[in-house]
Structure formats: structure tokens, C-alpha cells
Design a protein around this motif. Structure first.
Motif, PDB file in Angstrom:
ATOM      1  N   MET A   1       0.770  -1.056   0.068  1.00  6.80           N
ATOM      2  CA  MET A   1      -0.075   0.090   0.152  1.00  6.80           C
ATOM      3  C   MET A   1       0.857   1.184   0.002  1.00  6.80           C
ATOM      4  O   MET A   1       1.355   1.690   1.143  1.00  6.80           O
ATOM      5  CB  MET A   1      -0.895  -0.020   1.322  1.00  6.80           C
ATOM      6  CG  MET A   1      -2.056  -0.745   1.217  1.00  6.80           C
ATOM      7  SD  MET A   1      -2.821  -0.156   0.051  1.00  6.80           S
ATOM      8  CE  MET A   1      -4.814  -0.091   0.704  1.00  6.80           C
ATOM      9  N   GLU A   2       0.995   1.645  -1.152  1.00  5.63           N
ATOM     10  CA  GLU A   2       1.801   3.031  -1.291  1.00  5.63           C
ATOM     11  C   GLU A   2       1.085   4.310  -1.035  1.00  5.63           C
ATOM     12  O   GLU A   2       1.446   5.289  -0.959  1.00  5.63           O
ATOM     13  CB  GLU A   2       2.493   2.899  -2.527  1.00  5.63           C
ATOM     14  CG  GLU A   2       3.570   2.016  -2.931  1.00  5.63           C
ATOM     15  CD  GLU A   2       4.781   2.380  -1.900  1.00  5.63           C
ATOM     16  OE1 GLU A   2       5.202   3.512  -1.603  1.00  5.63           O
ATOM     17  OE2 GLU A   2       5.188   1.273  -1.287  1.00  5.63           O
ATOM     18  N   TYR A   3      -0.157   3.846  -1.011  1.00  6.52           N
ATOM     19  CA  TYR A   3      -1.144   5.060  -0.985  1.00  6.52           C
ATOM     20  C   TYR A   3      -1.144   5.947   0.495  1.00  6.52           C
ATOM     21  O   TYR A   3      -1.750   6.693   0.769  1.00  6.52           O
ATOM     22  CB  TYR A   3      -2.444   4.760  -1.247  1.00  6.52           C
ATOM     23  CG  TYR A   3      -2.940   4.434  -2.826  1.00  6.52           C
ATOM     24  CD1 TYR A   3      -2.700   5.776  -3.634  1.00  6.52           C
ATOM     25  CD2 TYR A   3      -3.267   3.246  -3.230  1.00  6.52           C
ATOM     26  CE1 TYR A   3      -2.771   5.275  -5.155  1.00  6.52           C
ATOM     27  CE2 TYR A   3      -3.595   3.115  -4.579  1.00  6.52           C
ATOM     28  CZ  TYR A   3      -3.173   4.076  -5.384  1.00  6.52           C
ATOM     29  OH  TYR A   3      -3.518   3.874  -6.684  1.00  6.52           O
ATOM     30  N   LYS A   5       1.214   6.729   2.293  1.00  7.99           N
ATOM     31  CA  LYS A   5       2.181   7.659   2.200  1.00  7.99           C
ATOM     32  C   LYS A   5       1.665   9.128   1.792  1.00  7.99           C
ATOM     33  O   LYS A   5       1.976  10.157   2.135  1.00  7.99           O
ATOM     34  CB  LYS A   5       3.379   7.606   1.269  1.00  7.99           C
ATOM     35  CG  LYS A   5       4.380   6.320   1.836  1.00  7.99           C
ATOM     36  CD  LYS A   5       5.438   6.157   0.814  1.00  7.99           C
ATOM     37  CE  LYS A   5       6.002   4.809   1.368  1.00  7.99           C
ATOM     38  NZ  LYS A   5       7.331   4.514   0.429  1.00  7.99           N
ATOM     39  N   THR A  33       3.781  12.214   7.463  1.00 11.37           N
ATOM     40  CA  THR A  33       4.122  11.508   6.189  1.00 11.37           C
ATOM     41  C   THR A  33       5.341  10.994   6.262  1.00 11.37           C
ATOM     42  O   THR A  33       5.794   9.884   5.733  1.00 11.37           O
ATOM     43  CB  THR A  33       4.056  12.723   5.229  1.00 11.37           C
ATOM     44  OG1 THR A  33       2.704  12.979   5.059  1.00 11.37           O
ATOM     45  CG2 THR A  33       4.443  12.073   3.796  1.00 11.37           C
ATOM     46  N   ALA A  37       6.501   7.011   5.771  1.00 12.39           N
ATOM     47  CA  ALA A  37       7.379   6.825   4.852  1.00 12.39           C
ATOM     48  C   ALA A  37       8.568   5.981   5.360  1.00 12.39           C
ATOM     49  O   ALA A  37       9.527   5.452   4.696  1.00 12.39           O
ATOM     50  CB  ALA A  37       8.038   7.704   4.009  1.00 12.39           C
TER      51      ALA A  37
END
Length: 98
Positions: A1-3, A5, A33, A37
């Protein structure tokens, strides 16, 4: 899940919608954030500190806007026109040379 970030964008939108302090909302969004990250807290603070130091002249420039607005509100322009009008034989050249 990069969303995940992109959580900072959601924090900023919610903070602005709730009319919270802009600086606090942006700082919290940046810190959250960075943590999401995978950055450690000290590194996030270093990034914020370096960015502030590199852009401090911009901060001084932005501080000037409220000062100019306050001066205008209390009639600095009218007062300057009155003083210039009192000078005898005032021409543009004489006023600029003063």
C-alpha cells in the motif's frame, strides 16, 4: 500500500477544513508523512530545520506583508502625501533626492 504515504494530503485537507492553525497542520502532516514513509523522527526534524534555514529569507519577506498592511491601515500613504504637499516647490526630482 503506497497510498498510505499520501496521508499528509488528507491531514492538510482536514486541517484546513476545520480551520486549524496552518503552520501546525503543515508540520503535523509533514511529520506523519515522514514517519509513514519510514524515516526516523530525528531525520524528519533535520529535514524541517534545513528547509527553514535555507528559506529563511523567504520568511522575512512574508513577514513584511502584514507590516505593510498595518502601515497602510493607519494612513501612512495619506500622511506621506500630506508631508510632501507641505514642501514648497516640491517636484518629483526634489522629493526623490530627499
Amino acid at each position: 500500500m503506497e497510498y498510505i504515504k499520501l496521508i499528509g494530503i488528507l491531514i492538510i485537507v482536514l486541517g484546513f477544513a476545520l480551520k486549524l492553525d496552518v503552520l501546525a497542520v503543515v508540520l503535523v502532516a509533514g511529520i506523519v508523512t515522514g514517519l509513514v514513509a519510514g524515516l526516523d523522527f530525528v531525520h524528519i526534524l533535520e529535514i524541517i530545520g534545513e528547509s527553514f534555514v535555507n528559506n529563511r529569507l523567504m520568511s522575512i519577506f512574508l513577514i513584511m506583508f502584514p507590516v505593510i498592511a498595518i502601515i497602510e491601515r493607519y494612513g501612512m500613504k495619506e500622511r506621506a502625501a500630506y508631508l510632501i504637499g507641505k514642501i514648497r516647490n516640491a517636484s518629483a526630482g526634489k522629493v526623490l533626492s530627499i
